[in-house]
Design an enzyme around this catalytic site. Structure first.
Site, PDB file in Angstrom:
ATOM      1  N   LYS A  98       0.817  -1.212   0.000  1.00  0.00           N
ATOM      2  CA  LYS A  98       0.000   0.000   0.000  1.00  0.00           C
ATOM      3  C   LYS A  98       0.855   1.269   0.000  1.00  0.00           C
ATOM      4  O   LYS A  98       0.597   2.202  -0.766  1.00  0.00           O
ATOM      5  CB  LYS A  98      -0.933   0.015   1.218  1.00  0.00           C
ATOM      6  CG  LYS A  98      -1.930  -1.117   1.256  1.00  0.00           C
ATOM      7  CD  LYS A  98      -2.931  -0.951   2.382  1.00  0.00           C
ATOM      8  CE  LYS A  98      -2.276  -0.895   3.759  1.00  0.00           C
ATOM      9  NZ  LYS A  98      -1.614  -2.173   4.103  1.00  0.00           N
TER      10      LYS A  98
ATOM     11  N   ARG B  66     -10.646  -0.454   8.554  1.00  0.00           N
ATOM     12  CA  ARG B  66     -10.243  -1.845   8.733  1.00  0.00           C
ATOM     13  C   ARG B  66     -11.341  -2.699   9.341  1.00  0.00           C
ATOM     14  O   ARG B  66     -11.121  -3.875   9.630  1.00  0.00           O
ATOM     15  CB  ARG B  66      -8.996  -1.912   9.619  1.00  0.00           C
ATOM     16  CG  ARG B  66      -7.770  -1.271   8.977  1.00  0.00           C
ATOM     17  CD  ARG B  66      -6.544  -1.469   9.822  1.00  0.00           C
ATOM     18  NE  ARG B  66      -5.359  -0.873   9.210  1.00  0.00           N
ATOM     19  CZ  ARG B  66      -4.144  -0.939   9.722  1.00  0.00           C
ATOM     20  NH1 ARG B  66      -3.953  -1.590  10.862  1.00  0.00           N
ATOM     21  NH2 ARG B  66      -3.126  -0.367   9.115  1.00  0.00           N
TER      22      ARG B  66
ATOM     23  N   ARG C  48      11.451  -5.847   6.691  1.00  0.00           N
ATOM     24  CA  ARG C  48      11.354  -4.388   6.639  1.00  0.00           C
ATOM     25  C   ARG C  48      12.204  -3.740   7.720  1.00  0.00           C
ATOM     26  O   ARG C  48      12.298  -4.233   8.838  1.00  0.00           O
ATOM     27  CB  ARG C  48       9.896  -3.931   6.810  1.00  0.00           C
ATOM     28  CG  ARG C  48       9.052  -4.136   5.598  1.00  0.00           C
ATOM     29  CD  ARG C  48       7.763  -3.344   5.652  1.00  0.00           C
ATOM     30  NE  ARG C  48       6.935  -3.572   6.836  1.00  0.00           N
ATOM     31  CZ  ARG C  48       5.618  -3.380   6.857  1.00  0.00           C
ATOM     32  NH1 ARG C  48       4.992  -2.977   5.776  1.00  0.00           N
ATOM     33  NH2 ARG C  48       4.940  -3.592   7.962  1.00  0.00           N
TER      34      ARG C  48
ATOM     35  N   ARG D   3      10.596  -1.962  13.265  1.00  0.00           N
ATOM     36  CA  ARG D   3       9.446  -1.472  14.007  1.00  0.00           C
ATOM     37  C   ARG D   3       8.917  -2.572  14.924  1.00  0.00           C
ATOM     38  O   ARG D   3       8.987  -3.762  14.589  1.00  0.00           O
ATOM     39  CB  ARG D   3       8.344  -1.007  13.044  1.00  0.00           C
ATOM     40  CG  ARG D   3       8.779   0.185  12.200  1.00  0.00           C
ATOM     41  CD  ARG D   3       7.623   0.839  11.457  1.00  0.00           C
ATOM     42  NE  ARG D   3       6.869  -0.074  10.605  1.00  0.00           N
ATOM     43  CZ  ARG D   3       6.114   0.331   9.586  1.00  0.00           C
ATOM     44  NH1 ARG D   3       6.032   1.626   9.302  1.00  0.00           N
ATOM     45  NH2 ARG D   3       5.441  -0.542   8.858  1.00  0.00           N
TER      46      ARG D   3
ATOM     47  N   ARG E 258      -1.638  -9.853  13.105  1.00  0.00           N
ATOM     48  CA  ARG E 258      -2.268  -8.793  12.314  1.00  0.00           C
ATOM     49  C   ARG E 258      -2.981  -9.364  11.094  1.00  0.00           C
ATOM     50  O   ARG E 258      -4.047  -8.872  10.696  1.00  0.00           O
ATOM     51  CB  ARG E 258      -1.213  -7.765  11.892  1.00  0.00           C
ATOM     52  CG  ARG E 258      -0.662  -6.951  13.069  1.00  0.00           C
ATOM     53  CD  ARG E 258       0.645  -6.279  12.734  1.00  0.00           C
ATOM     54  NE  ARG E 258       0.511  -5.294  11.677  1.00  0.00           N
ATOM     55  CZ  ARG E 258       1.546  -4.769  11.023  1.00  0.00           C
ATOM     56  NH1 ARG E 258       2.784  -5.172  11.307  1.00  0.00           N
ATOM     57  NH2 ARG E 258       1.355  -3.860  10.101  1.00  0.00           N
TER      58      ARG E 258
END
Length: 304
Positions: free
Chosen positions: A88, A164, A199, A228, A239
């Site tokens: 995204k 969401r 990431r 993160r 998630r």
């Protein structure tokens, strides 16, 4: 009522003065009684806050009045959704660069609250660490306020990763925020996990890298990269469970404007598909502008 230049009638429309020189190759031609009137399309002055019709007498049709009615399309409103690491952020960067929309990332708004150490940020972090959705009363308010700002209203917006849940979508609709198009990026779960775990964040620039697919440019940058707190394999799987549980409910609320895009393709190929979708939406909206021409006697106006 005698003609003396210009009359007004309450209606949602605008006008063009047909006495202007014909400087455009694109002309609107309409039959008025036994005469024809040509209006240069480029001379039309559309306004999003329309309150009346202007009636102008035409030299080319002396016994008629020309009324040109047009409604300016709203700025483009786009929602893009997908699981964590579906691409995204990358696609939003490409979309905003071309279409100049205001990019609003719900995740970024939340992380800013977490970084600021606010009460909402503390509550949000607790939920994010458990892979749960942040309570609606926290995130809905932040998103609503951002969508309501002048730049979003004037330029249009690209809402990234929100809503969401069906409750969030319902709240947005209640505030009057609905998209012209809802884009869903579909990516297999094994690819998503690999993307998330690799990431890394550059705390200096805020740029996101990937150890495999988008490594840092220099050793200096590589040395300062951090992961993160919600980008571990354990948390991403939580998630994904949450995302999969809620995404169908969200899609059901936007089914008429939803387009699915294969997010496992290269970022260039994904963007090509999205760009085609957005150009089609804009083309349909521009084609919806209505131009009308009426004879004066429809309004009971005499040309004597």
């Amino acid at each position: 009522m005698a003609c003396s230049g210009c009359y007004s009638v309450n209606f949602m429309a605008v006008s063009s003065n047909p006495n202007k020189p014909l400087t455009s190759s694109t002309l609107l031609t309409s039959k008025l009684s036994s005469s024809y009137s040509q209006i240069p399309f480029s001379s039309l002055n559309f306004n999003s806050k329309l309150s009346r019709i202007q009636l102008h007498k035409s030299n080319t049709a002396p016994n008629s009045f020309v009324v040109v009615s047009g409604i300016k399309a709203e700025p483009l409103k786009v929602m893009i959704s997908g699981a964590p690491a579906s691409g995204k952020g990358t696609q939003c960067e490409l979309i905003t660069k071309k279409y100049d929309l205001v990019h609003i990332a719900a995740g970024d708004l939340l992380r800013a609250e977490v970084a600021a150490g606010t009460e909402n940020g503390r509550r949000a972090k607790e939920c994010m660490e458990k892979g749960q959705l942040v309570p609606d009363e926290i995130v809905v308010t932040m998103v609503k306020e951002r969508l309501s700002q002048p730049d979003s209203q004037e330029k249009g917006w690209l809402l990234d990763g929100y809503p969401r849940s069906s409750s969030q979508a319902t709240a947005l609709k209640g505030f009057g925020f609905e998209p012209h198009i809802f884009i869903l990026l579909d990516v297999p779960e094994e690819i998503l996990v690999e993307r998330v775990v690799g990431r890394r964040l550059d705390p200096v620039t805020g740029k996101i890298y990937h150890l495999k697919y988008s490594p840092p440019e220099t050793e200096e940058i590589a040395a300062r990269l951090t992961q993160r707190f919600d980008d571990t394999e354990e948390k991403v799987k939580l998630r994904l469970l949450t995302h999969n549980k809620n995404v169908e409910a969200v899609l059901s609320m936007y089914e008429d404007v939803t387009v699915r895009v294969d997010g496992s393709l290269s970022k260039e190929d994904v963007y090509t598909k999205i760009d085609t979708v957005l150009r089609n939406v804009l083309g349909q909206r521009q084609a919806a502008i209505v131009l009308l021409v009426f004879p004066c006697d429809m309004f009971g106006i005499s040309t004597a």
